[in-house]
Structures are given as C-alpha cells and as structure tokens.
Design an enzyme around this catalytic site. Structure first.
Site, mmCIF file in Angstrom:
data_model
loop_
_atom_site.group_PDB
_atom_site.id
_atom_site.type_symbol
_atom_site.label_atom_id
_atom_site.label_comp_id
_atom_site.label_asym_id
_atom_site.label_seq_id
_atom_site.Cartn_x
_atom_site.Cartn_y
_atom_site.Cartn_z
ATOM 1 N N HIS A 40 -12.443 11.666 1.468
ATOM 2 C CA HIS A 40 -12.447 10.274 1.897
ATOM 3 C C HIS A 40 -12.405 10.077 3.401
ATOM 4 O O HIS A 40 -13.082 9.210 3.932
ATOM 5 C CB HIS A 40 -11.227 9.584 1.274
ATOM 6 N N LEU A 85 -15.346 4.772 -4.032
ATOM 7 C CA LEU A 85 -13.936 4.501 -3.788
ATOM 8 C C LEU A 85 -13.410 3.369 -4.669
ATOM 9 O O LEU A 85 -14.051 2.343 -4.857
ATOM 10 C CB LEU A 85 -13.767 4.099 -2.316
ATOM 11 N N ARG A 92 -3.482 10.285 6.593
ATOM 12 C CA ARG A 92 -3.562 8.889 7.007
ATOM 13 C C ARG A 92 -2.993 7.991 5.919
ATOM 14 O O ARG A 92 -3.213 8.223 4.731
ATOM 15 C CB ARG A 92 -5.021 8.491 7.262
ATOM 16 N N GLN A 95 -8.656 13.992 4.211
ATOM 17 C CA GLN A 95 -7.953 13.256 3.178
ATOM 18 C C GLN A 95 -8.796 13.158 1.913
ATOM 19 O O GLN A 95 -9.964 12.768 1.971
ATOM 20 C CB GLN A 95 -7.632 11.842 3.666
ATOM 21 N N ARG A 147 -1.133 9.431 0.149
ATOM 22 C CA ARG A 147 -2.351 9.800 -0.585
ATOM 23 C C ARG A 147 -2.412 11.289 -0.893
ATOM 24 O O ARG A 147 -2.880 11.701 -1.955
ATOM 25 C CB ARG A 147 -3.585 9.391 0.218
ATOM 26 N N PHE A 196 0.861 -1.179 0.000
ATOM 27 C CA PHE A 196 0.000 0.000 0.000
ATOM 28 C C PHE A 196 0.898 1.229 0.000
ATOM 29 O O PHE A 196 2.101 1.123 0.233
ATOM 30 C CB PHE A 196 -0.880 -0.013 1.261
ATOM 31 N N GLU A 206 -6.788 1.772 -2.950
ATOM 32 C CA GLU A 206 -5.356 1.935 -3.177
ATOM 33 C C GLU A 206 -4.714 0.580 -3.490
ATOM 34 O O GLU A 206 -3.655 0.498 -4.104
ATOM 35 C CB GLU A 206 -4.754 2.526 -1.897
ATOM 36 N N HIS A 218 -8.997 11.019 -1.265
ATOM 37 C CA HIS A 218 -8.474 9.762 -1.802
ATOM 38 C C HIS A 218 -8.215 9.960 -3.292
ATOM 39 O O HIS A 218 -9.077 10.468 -4.004
ATOM 40 C CB HIS A 218 -9.478 8.629 -1.582
#
Lengths: 125, 236, 590, 115
Positions: C356, C255, C401, C243, C289, C121, C258, C245
C-alpha cells in the site's frame, strides 16, 4: 506527422438509448411540421375561401391518396411532437429526471405516440 | 470457447492517414475480465497500442472509452456487460480529436470545465477554523463533487458533439452546479451570468445520454435543470 | 539531440498529486515561474484513490483534542524511527493546512454543529495513549483523496499554475558541482524531449507500489522520482519499509479503507471469530496497520483463512446497516460490488494484506530539501533538489504509517517545500549551468531504450520483478529468501539493461513510458531488497522470522541505501522536537 | 458567456421560456382544432367559416400563428447552429427560415382577415 486528427463520430457505431432516439425524433418531427405548414395553410386558406374551396379540400382528403398520406404523416408528426413536448415540459418541471424515469418516459412517449399514429390513420381513412 | 474477438480502433498520426479497426483474439479463459484487463492483454501482444489508464478502480477517470457503442470506464466494465456475440468493439471517446488509438485530446473538455471557475469563491474573511456548514447543506453536494472528469458524459452528448466550443457539456455544468449548490460559495450571480446565453447551458436538450453513461451514477441533467431553475427565479 | 529545446522555470514540480499540487499552489501564489510536470492529467494521480481521510487534531470530534496526542500516536506508530522534529511540525502545522483546504472548498463531511466530520482510525489515542480511542481523521465520506486532489487542482487553476500535463520526467540533470539544475522530460503527446532548467526541482512523484504483484497502488505508481534520484547517485532512506494495508480486496488488490473499521467494521476468520481481539486486546481492529496485517497473515498460516484456498479473511460491515454504509462509505459499497461481487450491506468483503505505501523515500528535512551524507556521515543538503509526499522520507512515518497521515504529510510538506523554495528564490539562489555532457549523461538511459534492437519484453520483465518482490519481501521476511531475491534482482538488472523497446514511434508512445518506468521499478525494488536484507531486526512493517524482535541498540536508526556501491549505512533518528519533550521508545502494543 | 446575435430572445433563458410558452399555446390550439374536427365529422363550409368569423377564434388563431413563428424560429435556429458549421450555409438556412415564417404569418393574417 499527420496534423489533421480524426474524430471518432461514426454515428452507426454508437449506441443510442431510447431517450436519445425520442429526442432526435422530436427534432425531426418538428422540421416535418414546419415544412408541413405549407399544406396546413393551403388547406385552411382554401377551406375558408369559398364553399368550392372547402369541398376541394374535403374531396382531396377523402379521395386523394397522396393527400391522405400527407395528412396522416403530418398528424403523426404532430402526435409525436406533442407527446414528446409534454415529456420535455415534465422534465423541465423536474419529473423523472433520472435514469429510470428518463427511460420510462421515453417508453411511454413511444407507446402513446404509436397509438396516436394508428388513430390518425384510422381517422384519415 | 473463451476466445474473445476484440476489434480496436487504431490510428497513429505518424504512419496512418486514416484510422482503421484492428482485430485481436484474446483468450479470456472463461473469466469475466474487466475491459482494461483485455486491453492490457492486447498490449502484451502489440505494445504499440495506446490507451490511458491509472487507478484501475474507477476513481481517476483515465480510461474512458467507447465499448460496443457505449461510453464507460474500461477498468470497471466487465466484458459480460458489453460484449455481444462474443465481440468487443473498442473505440475512442466520440467527438474529440484522436491523438493516437484510444487516446483523445481532452483539451476542449478541460477548457469548458475551467470556464465554470470550478473553485470555491467566497468574498468574506476566512475564519481561524473551518467555515461551518450544516450536514443538510453538505448533503446538497452529494452527487456533484464525485465527478472524476472522465468525459464519458460530455462525449456521449450530441449537443457537445456539435458545439464543444460553446456548449459547456454535462461534466462542466455538473461542476458549475457543485459550486452554485455550495452554501460556502458567494459567486452565485456571476456564475449564473456566465450561463445565460443560448449555448453554454441551454443547448442541453434533455437527451440524458450523460446520465445513462456516467460511471459514477451522477446526474448532470438534473443539475442542469436546477441551474435553469436558479436562472429563472433570478430573472423573473 | 543537439537541437533539444530548453524550457526554463524558477521551479519545476514533478508530479501532479497532492504534494506536488500543494507545493505548486504555494509557488503560484508567490508569482514565481513554476510548472507542474505530470505524466497523467493531475486529477488522475494516485492521491485520488485515498479514501478514509486526513488525520489531524482539529478538535472537532473532541474539543479537547491536542496535536501532541496525535504526535504521540505517530511516533509510536512509526515504531520510533520517525523523526520527532518532523512529526512535531506535521502535527502542529496540520490544523492550519486542513483549514486551508476547507477554505479552498474541500467538501468535508460534517457534524451536526457544522464542523468537519472526524472518524476513528487505527493507532489513534487520546491523552498519550491513556485516554482510549480517538476520532481524528477528517473525512469527505470515503472519497477524501478525490475531494482533496480535485480541490487542490481547482485552486491551482484559480491561481494560474502552469501545467505540463502528460509529460514524463526521465532523469535529473546535475551540474559539475553535483547540484540538481533541472531534468530531461518527454512530452508524451508528441514525443519531443526537452531539457527543463530550473533552480528548484521538486520530486513529488509518489510511491512505487507497483514493485509488488499485489498492490492497492495505481498502475502509474512506479517510483519514478526514486529511480531518478538513485540514478543521479543520491541515497534513499528506510526504503525497506513497505506498508501492507490489511484490507485490500482479495484478488483485485483494490483498497478498502481503514475507515470501515473506524466506523465499526471488523475482521473475522473462517470461524467467524473476531480474531483481532487476541492480537490487540485494546485497540482490536484499530491497531497499527502492520499489527493487523501480520495478524491476518498469522490467521491464514494457522489454517483459519477463508475461501477455497483458505488464503484471506473477511471484513464484516453488514451489521452497520445500509444507511450508515451509504452515507459514510458509499465508495466502498461500489468498489466491493464491482471487484469482489459482494454487497457489503449484506455480506462481508474478502480481504487480504496488500502492498500500500512506501514509508521510505528520498531523505529530506522539514523544508523538503533533499539530503545525502558526506564521508563522515553528516547530513548534506543537495542543492536544487526537493522532495515531498510519498516520494520523500521526512521522516514522519518511520517504520509504519498511521492511516490518514499520508494526506496530512502531502499538504503539510508540499506547502513547506513551496514556502522554502519561494524564500530561497527570493534570496537569489543560482547554480552553475549544466554542460552538454551533463545533459547527455541524463539522456543516456532514454537513448539506450531508443537504440535497443532486441531483447526481452518490458511486460515479462516487469511481471518477474513483481513476483520476486511479492515472494521475498512481503509481510514476513527472512534472510535466505531475501538473499535469493537480491540475487534474482541483480540478474534482472542485467536483463533489463538489454531489454527491447519494440515501438519507437513518437506520438503518445505508452510503450516507451512503460519501459522507462521499468527502470525505476527496478531501482526501487533493488534498494528495497538490499536495505531489507541489511536491517536485522523486526520493526514496524519490516518483520523478519529470523530476527523477530526490535533491536533498539543497533537499529533505532534510519537506513540509508547508497546506489553507487549498493551499500547501506545508518542515519540518526531525530529525537529532539522543539516544543515538547522527547517521546522515548517503549514497547509497542495496541 | 457565449455571445450570439441571431437567436430570438438574445438570451438562452428567454429563448427557453419563449419555446415553452409558445409550445403550450400551440398544444392547446392543436387540441382544439383536432377536437373540433373530430366532433364535427360532417362539417360544412358554413359552420367552418362561421367558426373563423368569430373574433375570439381569429385572435386565438393569430396567437397560435405567432407562437408557431417563435417556436419554429427557436427550434430551427438551434438546429442550424447544431448541424450547419459553415457560416454561409447557416446564414442562408436561417434566412430561408425567416422568409418562410414571414410568409406563413402574412398568409395566416390574410386567411383570417382577408377576403
């Protein structure tokens, strides 16, 4: 506040896919066959009781329109119940238990039993 | 014309003695909206319309309803999939008591789910790390664990309509098999014993409505067949 | 409302998502009288939408993996305003919490050796950034959140947790000492309003992504817990940190995990160029991100966007092959077909940065105890109030995050809150009862809506709020826009205070719930706006044209928004982990 | 586990199995009888009664009648528990079905061995 809640179960508003229709028809033909046993046992009893009884059954099937209709109806029900029953056994054995297979089997059931219904009619008449 | 005719099942227990259908005209501007979008547009016109929704992407299972006769999730059903003759008929999931409008009381459905003890049971000591499971054994859970409890299947099942208190229904049985199929679960025999009676599992007549409506493409009928095989090989 | 019914519990957990259910499980096992109060049936909570996985150093993909490396990544990812004691706790306790989930039955994907599957990730490294890309995100295909939430719900059933499903918490009840002693709650089915009394009230209400017009968040993510806390006069921390995304489906906002990039997918602009190579030469598409989202916006701003309006980029997956996609990313294939009308096996998915995750929230310590500041700027525990999950700011995410850390946050701090509450209940904690006027105070907002007889509609006001936030507080921010946004929100507050609830019926009145949610959206939006205006630097997700650099001299701090006078103060970031050396702030590159 | 005392095999599994096995017997019997009639278009009494005079045919027929009884009971019992929610109505229906099955069975035995 109204404490008795309604339930949406108006069957005329619900779409039934072909497999569902063949399933309910299987059930209906089963009931028909059970009731039809009266005629079956009557015919068997009479036909085996004496030559006259045999002829009476034979004549009825040859000339009496009502008897012909009943015989055709029962043979048709038997045909459908038989084919749909085989479909059930195939599913029990794990064949065609998916959306496509279920639809195809239902289509085949309808086609074969339609043919049987016609053949039964030809035979009776 | 992009005016969609929408007919919605309405029932408010405080004011209505019986449910009725209410007509709305929705201007879709020619777009292929999701049914949930249409519902939101109706709610902008009439805020008293009640329906459940949450994720709006088909993973939470809130907005199961009957659309032109077929159960599905409003949020991932494009109107082009269901609309006939420019008419959209929205009714609550069949067979469960209606709380209000498109909201049904799902308690019976959840009760049947709970009856299947839908949690892993393993009577061996827990290791310090995870329990190992081969990818092949894990693959057996595919098509089972993805259930979102939307109740589209069980409420399309005639067997569940007639005996919702006794027949577990496709959703619960899929969950039952999800744990029976899990190599880590050791409660197989008690799980099977719960299902041997004439109703819990055997009321399934192989109608396959469940398979045809599942928004996640799952196959409860197959799972039920597998459980039956397990019961059979256990008992003979 | 003099005949209002009381419900009494040792602990009430508001929210049935991952963190709430994890806290509840801990308490249910202890035999305390606890209940989970959730406005949706628990498995409909937003945790269910989490896809890619739960990041944790369980040393499966790499037997030498170390939780300290995960900690390093997380501190760096937070742009150094994550609290290092909390991050240490999360990364260190993580494996225990993940193994517990597996023992509960979570159907993780597996490696050939039978261990839990882990995928790479963004922002993950080995050996404190020196050992290259790590694969640390434990996954159940691309349905990890679903698998996790259902597993937690199932285990709560096993342990006979009490559920108040489809109940909506309206406001907190405080006693004369300012302790939180319960809440006012609405049973959505019947419309009954009750006073829930409890010695511990846990806000596990999740995020508030619905303050933006375009979000990956569920429609229920309206920041109810944040709204309740702010109305009760409690502060929120780092609430300006939102955040975006990188990969929300263009248009729909759904979504796209990732994990797609973890499995080898990458972003391309209209020229087909893999542009992340320019912005993050080492990590490329697996940079933080915030970094990737900004790069995408830059590409669009510089005219290299895709589509008719050149307003998005493409996520390319087709080169991975059908087999990998169906095995590892089956949900994405489904979502993409439904919402983008694209089969990722054959064509790239149009994506755009989409709101997100709320890094900020109710400040807590590692035990989930909610905090406020006294007059001298010292932390002060709020008796009776706890928070965990996205609603809380522990803070493990700081200004940005890392992917897969939210699920870990849920289980680690849900569990920690449960453990602490059990302990304090065992110690016989007790607070002064609320008086009738305390209860009336908590009822006032609901009463206002119920008595409204005219005014603007909830729907229109909500849309306006979302557009203000989208326009002034997006990926890039600047002073004048934000000032205008704050002003508009101030006006909106007046209008929402006069808005109209048309339907006043009792049974399953979702219009009333939406009205109450609008108040919460407003609280979160205004806190975000004011805090964002105040933080005069660029850090993590907070990126300003007018202050493009990180300012560690003035802003290596948490921001604390106080609702009473709408001011922002600073709070020290924790740099003193217990078992490892401090990770000193460095320039953050990927 | 849902308990029920009126189903045939006392378990869903045995009912299910009985239904399948009896179905097979009935299918074979139906095929045989229909086939026999088709192949004897000019059937007379002597041939027909001769067939039923043979022991194997009597046993085959009896097996079919018993299968019919089991098959019908399982099927109709299921139908009664699906659609008849009133206990009295359901019980009455079940009693009529049992009586009818009993009559059919006795009648069948009489046809086969009587006279």
């Amino acid at each position: 506040m109204n404490s008795k809640r309604p339930v949406n179960l108006d069957l005329s508003t619900i779409h039934f896919p072909l497999p569902a229709l063949t399933s309910i028809t299987h059930r209906v033909t089963g009931v028909i066959l059970f009731v039809g046993l009266i005629f079956g046992f009557w015919a068997l009893d009479a036909s085996l009781s004496s030559p006259e009884g045999f002829d009476a059954v034979r004549d009825a099937l040859a000339h009496n329109v009502l008897a012909k209709l009943i015989a055709w109806g029962l043979l048709s029900a038997l045909g459908f119940h038989f084919v749909a029953g085989i479909k059930h056994l195939l599913m029990d054995a794990g064949y065609g238990v998916d959306l496509e297979g279920g639809n195809r089997k239902a289509q085949i059931t309808v086609v074969i039993s339609a043919v049987l219904v016609v053949l039964a009619g030809v035979w009776v008449w | 014309m992009s005016n969609l005719q929408v007919s919605v099942y309405r029932y408010n227990p405080e004011t209505d003695s019986a449910p009725y259908m209410q007509e709305f005209q929705i201007d879709t501007q020619g777009r292929d909206l999701m049914v949930l979008n249409v519902l939101t547009m109706i709610k902008d016109q009439d805020s008293s319309l009640a329906f459940r929704r949450s994720c709006r992407e088909g993973v939470c299972g809130s907005d199961g309803m009957n659309m032109n006769g077929t159960n599905g999730l409003a949020c991932i059903t494009p109107i082009s999939d269901v609309v006939k003759d420019n008419k959209l008929v929205l009714r609550p999931l069949p067979g469960l008591p209606v709380m209000r409008d498109l909201v049904v009381d799902m308690n019976l459905f959840y009760k049947q789910y709970e009856r299947m003890q839908p949690y892993l049971q393993n009577d061996t000591a827990e290791p310090a790390i995870e329990r190992l499971q081969s990818p092949e054994d894990r693959d057996k859970l595919d098509g089972l664990y993805e259930c979102i409890l939307c109740a589209c299947c069980s409420t399309s099942c005639p067997s569940f309509w007639w005996n919702p208190d006794k027949f577990v229904g496709p959703a619960g049985l899929l969950q039952a098999y999800r744990f029976l199929a899990d190599s880590r679960d050791t409660a197989t025999s008690s799980r099977l014993a719960e299902l041997e009676d004439p109703f819990s599992l055997f009321r399934c007549r192989g109608i396959m409505n469940c398979v045809s409506v599942c928004p996640k493409g799952l196959n409860p009928t197959r799972a039920i067949g597998k459980i039956r095989e397990m019961l059979l090989s256990n008992a003979t | 409302m003099s005949t209002m019914r009381n419900l009494t519990f040792d602990a009430i957990i508001i929210g049935g998502g991952g963190s709430g259910l994890r806290a509840a499980l801990e308490l249910a096992k202890s035999g305390k009288k606890t209940a989970v109060l959730s406005k949706v049936f628990p498995t409909r909570s937003h945790t269910v939408s989490a896809q890619g996985g739960i990041t944790c150093a369980i040393a499966s993909a790499d037997p030498n993996d170390d939780w300290r490396w995960h900690m390093y990544d997380t501190v760096k990812g937070s742009d150094y305003i994550g609290d290092q004691d909390a991050i240490e706790y999360m990364c260190n306790e993580g494996p225990k919490a993940v193994f517990e989930l597996e023992h509960m039955g979570l159907p993780f994907s597996r490696f050939d050796n039978g261990r839990i599957y882990q995928r790479p990730f963004g922002g993950q490294s080995k050996d404190f950034g020196k050992g290259g890309q790590a694969a640390r995100t434990c996954a159940a295909a691309d349905r990890t959140g679903h698998a996790l939430l259902h597993t937690l719900y199932q285990n709560n059933l096993k342990n006979n947790t009490v559920f108040l499903d489809e109940w909506y918490a309206v406001d907190l009840v405080k006693n004369a000492n300012g302790d939180v002693v319960g809440c006012i709650a609405l049973c959505i089915e019947t419309g009954e309003v009750v006073h829930v009394k409890s010695k511990a009230t846990v806000l596990a209400t999740g995020g508030a992504g619905r303050i933006y017009a375009s979000t990956t968040n569920a429609l229920i993510n309206t920041g109810d817990g944040i709204g309740m806390a702010l109305r009760a006069g409690f502060p929120v921390q780092d609430i300006e940190m939102w955040q975006f995304h990188p990969t929300g489906i263009h248009g729909a906002g759904c979504l796209v995990t990732e994990g797609c990039r973890g499995e080898g997918g990458y972003l391309v602009n209209k020229d087909g160029e893999r542009f992340m190579e320019r912005y993050a030469p080492n990590a490329k598409d697996l940079a933080g991100r915030d970094v990737v989202a900004r790069a995408m916006v830059m590409e669009v701003l510089e005219g290299r966007g895709c589509g008719e309006n050149a307003d998005h980029v493409m996520l390319k997956l087709d080169h991975l092959g059908e087999e990998v996609l169906m095995k590892r990313l089956p949900g994405i294939v489904e979502l993409s077909k439904t919402f983008a009308h694209v089969d990722p096996v054959k064509a790239p998915i149009p994506v755009t940065p989409t709101c997100h995750y709320m890094m900020g929230g109710i400040p807590t310590n590692v035990h989930g105890q909610a905090l406020m500041q006294d007059g001298d700027g010292n932390d002060q525990i709020i008796n009776g109030l706890f928070a965990c999950g996205e609603a809380a700011c522990v803070s493990v995410h700081g200004a940005n995050r890392l992917g897969g850390n939210s699920l870990l946050d849920l289980v680690v701090f849900g569990r920690a809150a449960g453990i602490h509450i059990e302990k304090s209940l065992n110690e016989g904690v007790d607070y002064l009862d609320a008086t009738q006027s305390d209860v009336d105070q908590a009822m006032s907002r609901m009463a206002r809506w119920n008595e409204s007889s005219g005014g603007e509609s909830v729907h229109d006001l909500k849309t306006e709020l979302q557009n203000i936030m989208q326009n002034a507080f997006g990926v890039f921010r600047q002073e004048d826009n934000m000032q205008e946004g704050v002003k508009q929100l101030g006006e909106l507050r007046e209008r929402i205070g006069q808005a109209h609830l048309g339907d006043k019926s009792n049974a399953f009145n979702t219009a009333r719930v939406e009205a109450l949610e609008l108040d919460n959206l407003l609280e979160v939006a205004e806190a975000t706006a004011i805090a964002a205006l105040e933080r005069k630097e660029s850090r993590g997700a907070h990126s300003r044209y007018d202050y493009p650099d990180r300012d560690d001299v003035n802003w290596l701090k948490h921001s604390l928004f106080h609702p009473g006078d709408k001011t922002v103060t600073k709070r020290e970031v924790n740099f003193t982990p217990k078992t490892v050396d401090t990770f000193e702030p460095k320039i953050r590159t990927y | 586990m849902v308990t029920n005392i009126t189903n045939l095999g006392r378990s869903g599994l045995s009912d299910w199995l009985i239904q399948r096995v009896s179905a097979l017997v009935l299918a074979v019997y139906a095929l045989f009888v229909v086939g026999y009639l088709l192949f004897h278009p000019n059937l007379d009494y002597a041939t027909w009664s001769g067939l039923f005079a043979q022991t194997w045919m009597r046993i085959f027929s009896l097996l079919a009648f018993i299968s019919m009884a089991a098959h019908a009971w399982v099927g109709l019992w299921t139908i009664s528990t699906d659609y008849l929610k009133h206990t009295g109505a359901r019980f009455g229906f079940q009693a009529v079905v049992i009586l009818a099955i009993f009559v059919f069975l006795v009648w069948g035995v009489q046809v086969l061995w009587g006279a």
